[in-house]
Design a protein around this motif. Structure first.
Motif, PDB file in Angstrom:
ATOM      1  N   ASP A  48       0.837  -1.203   0.000  1.00 30.26           N
ATOM      2  CA  ASP A  48       0.000   0.000   0.000  1.00 30.26           C
ATOM      3  C   ASP A  48       0.871   1.252   0.000  1.00 30.26           C
ATOM      4  OD1 ASP A  48      -2.164  -1.761   0.346  1.00 30.26           O
ATOM      5  OD2 ASP A  48      -2.033  -1.610   2.532  1.00 30.26           O
ATOM      6  N   GLU A  49       0.280   2.358  -0.379  1.00 33.26           N
ATOM      7  CA  GLU A  49       0.946   3.650  -0.241  1.00 33.26           C
ATOM      8  C   GLU A  49       0.661   4.154   1.173  1.00 33.26           C
ATOM      9  OE1 GLU A  49      -0.404   6.245  -3.369  1.00 33.26           O
ATOM     10  OE2 GLU A  49       1.046   5.408  -4.787  1.00 33.26           O
ATOM     11  N   ILE A  50       1.695   4.215   2.000  1.00 31.79           N
ATOM     12  CA  ILE A  50       1.557   4.667   3.382  1.00 31.79           C
ATOM     13  C   ILE A  50       2.325   5.977   3.533  1.00 31.79           C
ATOM     14  CG2 ILE A  50       1.998   4.121   5.819  1.00 31.79           C
ATOM     15  CD1 ILE A  50      -0.098   2.300   4.518  1.00 31.79           C
ATOM     16  N   PHE A  51       1.641   6.953   4.135  1.00 30.49           N
ATOM     17  CA  PHE A  51       2.220   8.269   4.331  1.00 30.49           C
ATOM     18  C   PHE A  51       2.263   8.583   5.822  1.00 30.49           C
ATOM     19  CE2 PHE A  51      -0.037   8.133   0.290  1.00 30.49           C
ATOM     20  CZ  PHE A  51       0.992   8.449  -0.589  1.00 30.49           C
ATOM     21  N   GLN A  52       2.917   9.664   6.179  1.00 33.27           N
ATOM     22  CA  GLN A  52       3.035  10.030   7.591  1.00 33.27           C
ATOM     23  C   GLN A  52       1.666  10.146   8.252  1.00 33.27           C
ATOM     24  OE1 GLN A  52       5.858  13.054   8.722  1.00 33.27           O
ATOM     25  NE2 GLN A  52       4.620  13.678  10.483  1.00 33.27           N
ATOM     26  N   ARG A  53       0.707  10.733   7.579  1.00 32.46           N
ATOM     27  CA  ARG A  53      -0.626  10.899   8.193  1.00 32.46           C
ATOM     28  C   ARG A  53      -1.265   9.556   8.525  1.00 32.46           C
ATOM     29  NH1 ARG A  53      -1.641  12.070   2.786  1.00 32.46           N
ATOM     30  NH2 ARG A  53      -3.090  10.626   1.820  1.00 32.46           N
ATOM     31  N   ASP A  54      -0.944   8.507   7.744  1.00 32.60           N
ATOM     32  CA  ASP A  54      -1.470   7.172   8.047  1.00 32.60           C
ATOM     33  C   ASP A  54      -0.905   6.660   9.366  1.00 32.60           C
ATOM     34  OD1 ASP A  54      -2.965   6.943   5.590  1.00 32.60           O
ATOM     35  OD2 ASP A  54      -1.042   6.610   4.575  1.00 32.60           O
ATOM     36  N   ILE A  55       0.366   6.940   9.612  1.00 32.65           N
ATOM     37  CA  ILE A  55       1.002   6.538  10.881  1.00 32.65           C
ATOM     38  C   ILE A  55       0.357   7.309  12.027  1.00 32.65           C
ATOM     39  CG2 ILE A  55       3.177   6.465  12.173  1.00 32.65           C
ATOM     40  CD1 ILE A  55       3.072   4.533   9.736  1.00 32.65           C
ATOM     41  N   GLU A  56       0.148   8.604  11.840  1.00 32.73           N
ATOM     42  CA  GLU A  56      -0.499   9.431  12.867  1.00 32.73           C
ATOM     43  C   GLU A  56      -1.863   8.861  13.226  1.00 32.73           C
ATOM     44  OE1 GLU A  56      -0.656  13.350  11.104  1.00 32.73           O
ATOM     45  OE2 GLU A  56       1.509  13.364  10.802  1.00 32.73           O
ATOM     46  N   ASN A  57      -2.647   8.507  12.211  1.00 29.43           N
ATOM     47  CA  ASN A  57      -4.006   8.003  12.435  1.00 29.43           C
ATOM     48  C   ASN A  57      -4.004   6.601  13.021  1.00 29.43           C
ATOM     49  OD1 ASN A  57      -5.100  10.374  11.388  1.00 29.43           O
ATOM     50  ND2 ASN A  57      -5.201   9.559   9.317  1.00 29.43           N
ATOM     51  N   GLU A  58      -3.130   5.753  12.550  1.00 31.94           N
ATOM     52  CA  GLU A  58      -3.096   4.362  13.029  1.00 31.94           C
ATOM     53  C   GLU A  58      -2.727   4.277  14.503  1.00 31.94           C
ATOM     54  OE1 GLU A  58      -3.238   0.207  13.183  1.00 31.94           O
ATOM     55  OE2 GLU A  58      -4.054   1.577  11.684  1.00 31.94           O
ATOM     56  N   PHE A  59      -1.747   5.084  14.927  1.00 32.15           N
ATOM     57  CA  PHE A  59      -1.240   4.983  16.295  1.00 32.15           C
ATOM     58  C   PHE A  59      -1.730   6.102  17.205  1.00 32.15           C
ATOM     59  CE2 PHE A  59       1.796   2.692  13.609  1.00 32.15           C
ATOM     60  CZ  PHE A  59       1.732   1.447  14.217  1.00 32.15           C
ATOM     61  N   ASP A  87       1.704  12.972  -7.145  1.00 36.18           N
ATOM     62  CA  ASP A  87       1.938  14.217  -6.423  1.00 36.18           C
ATOM     63  C   ASP A  87       3.320  14.155  -5.786  1.00 36.18           C
ATOM     64  OD1 ASP A  87       1.978  16.472  -4.808  1.00 36.18           O
ATOM     65  OD2 ASP A  87      -0.018  16.136  -3.978  1.00 36.18           O
ATOM     66  N   ALA A  88       4.287  14.816  -6.383  1.00 38.66           N
ATOM     67  CA  ALA A  88       5.680  14.754  -5.922  1.00 38.66           C
ATOM     68  C   ALA A  88       5.853  15.312  -4.507  1.00 38.66           C
ATOM     69  CB  ALA A  88       6.589  15.499  -6.894  1.00 38.66           C
ATOM     70  N   ARG A  89       4.869  16.083  -4.036  1.00 33.96           N
ATOM     71  CA  ARG A  89       4.965  16.609  -2.667  1.00 33.96           C
ATOM     72  C   ARG A  89       4.736  15.520  -1.639  1.00 33.96           C
ATOM     73  NH1 ARG A  89       0.450  20.985  -3.113  1.00 33.96           N
ATOM     74  NH2 ARG A  89      -0.389  19.185  -4.170  1.00 33.96           N
ATOM     75  N   LEU A  90       3.984  14.481  -2.015  1.00 30.39           N
ATOM     76  CA  LEU A  90       3.714  13.373  -1.100  1.00 30.39           C
ATOM     77  C   LEU A  90       4.897  12.425  -1.073  1.00 30.39           C
ATOM     78  CD1 LEU A  90       0.008  12.465  -1.938  1.00 30.39           C
ATOM     79  CD2 LEU A  90       0.857  13.593   0.117  1.00 30.39           C
ATOM     80  N   LYS A  91       5.262  11.998   0.117  1.00 26.70           N
ATOM     81  CA  LYS A  91       6.377  11.070   0.281  1.00 26.70           C
ATOM     82  C   LYS A  91       5.869   9.796   0.964  1.00 26.70           C
ATOM     83  CE  LYS A  91       9.404  14.127  -1.114  1.00 26.70           C
ATOM     84  NZ  LYS A  91       9.697  14.195  -2.511  1.00 26.70           N
ATOM     85  N   GLN A  92       5.904   8.737   0.213  1.00 26.70           N
ATOM     86  CA  GLN A  92       5.497   7.422   0.692  1.00 26.70           C
ATOM     87  C   GLN A  92       6.592   6.861   1.601  1.00 26.70           C
ATOM     88  OE1 GLN A  92       4.110   3.314  -1.498  1.00 26.70           O
ATOM     89  NE2 GLN A  92       4.877   4.953  -2.741  1.00 26.70           N
ATOM     90  N   LEU A  93       6.202   6.195   2.682  1.00 25.15           N
ATOM     91  CA  LEU A  93       7.168   5.598   3.600  1.00 25.15           C
ATOM     92  C   LEU A  93       7.440   4.158   3.185  1.00 25.15           C
ATOM     93  CD1 LEU A  93       5.605   6.890   6.928  1.00 25.15           C
ATOM     94  CD2 LEU A  93       7.513   7.897   5.658  1.00 25.15           C
ATOM     95  N   LYS A  94       8.718   3.821   3.087  1.00 26.07           N
ATOM     96  CA  LYS A  94       9.132   2.473   2.686  1.00 26.07           C
ATOM     97  C   LYS A  94      10.181   1.952   3.657  1.00 26.07           C
ATOM     98  CE  LYS A  94       7.115   1.745  -1.342  1.00 26.07           C
ATOM     99  NZ  LYS A  94       6.241   0.620  -1.537  1.00 26.07           N
ATOM    100  N   LEU A  95      10.165   0.652   3.901  1.00 28.70           N
ATOM    101  CA  LEU A  95      11.168   0.015   4.745  1.00 28.70           C
ATOM    102  C   LEU A  95      12.423  -0.281   3.936  1.00 28.70           C
ATOM    103  CD1 LEU A  95       9.022  -2.605   6.696  1.00 28.70           C
ATOM    104  CD2 LEU A  95       9.936  -0.458   7.574  1.00 28.70           C
TER     105      LEU A  95
END
Length: 143
Positions: A48-59, A87-95
């Motif tokens: 999935d495409e996971i962004f910082q806001r997803d981490i904020e919401n999940e935890f 959207d180049a402004r969005l940064k997806q989080l990857k391991l």
């Protein structure tokens, strides 16, 4: 006899779990509990495409807190941020490969800890436990 309180018992179990987890990971992995949880989330959502806001919401943690955690994880070569085509402004989080290997070791340890935690408790009792915990979380979420 002192009255038992659910909140106190939950806090006691939480403290015992934190102690157990700290003992499992402190020296070997050099990863904090929250970093490990984020790594696990990213690992299980790596398609999935996971962004910082997803981490904020999940935890349920503040943006500033997540920013600091993610910056440290980047510095320690656990994650990297990848631009998204739409959207180049969005940064997806990857391991990173390092984080994927560490996450696999961590999950094995967590599985052992979970087995220790629920040892001697029937499946029926665990189902009841989850029902009660879900209700408590809902109660606390109501205003």
């Amino acid at each position: 006899m002192e009255k038992k309180r659910a909140g106190h018992e939950i806090k006691t179990i939480s403290n015992l779990l934190k102690r157990e987890i700290s003992g499992m990971f402190s020296e070997e992995e050099h990863i904090t509990g929250m970093q490990g949880r984020i790594m696990g989330y990213l690992y299980h959502h790596r398609e999935d495409e996971i962004f910082q806001r997803d981490i904020e919401n999940e935890f349920l943690i503040r943006r500033s807190t997540v920013t600091g955690i993610l910056q440290l994880m980047e510095k320690n070569d656990l994650i990297y941020r990848q631009s998204v085509a739409k959207d180049a402004r969005l940064k997806q989080l990857k391991l990173t490969p390092k984080a994927i290997a560490a996450n696999q070791r961590i999950e094995e340890k967590i599985d052992r800890m979970e087995a220790k935690l629920v040892r001697g408790i029937s499946e029926t009792d665990m189902e009841l436990f989850y029902t009660i915990v879900d209700r408590m979380k809902k109660n606390l979420g109501e205003s």
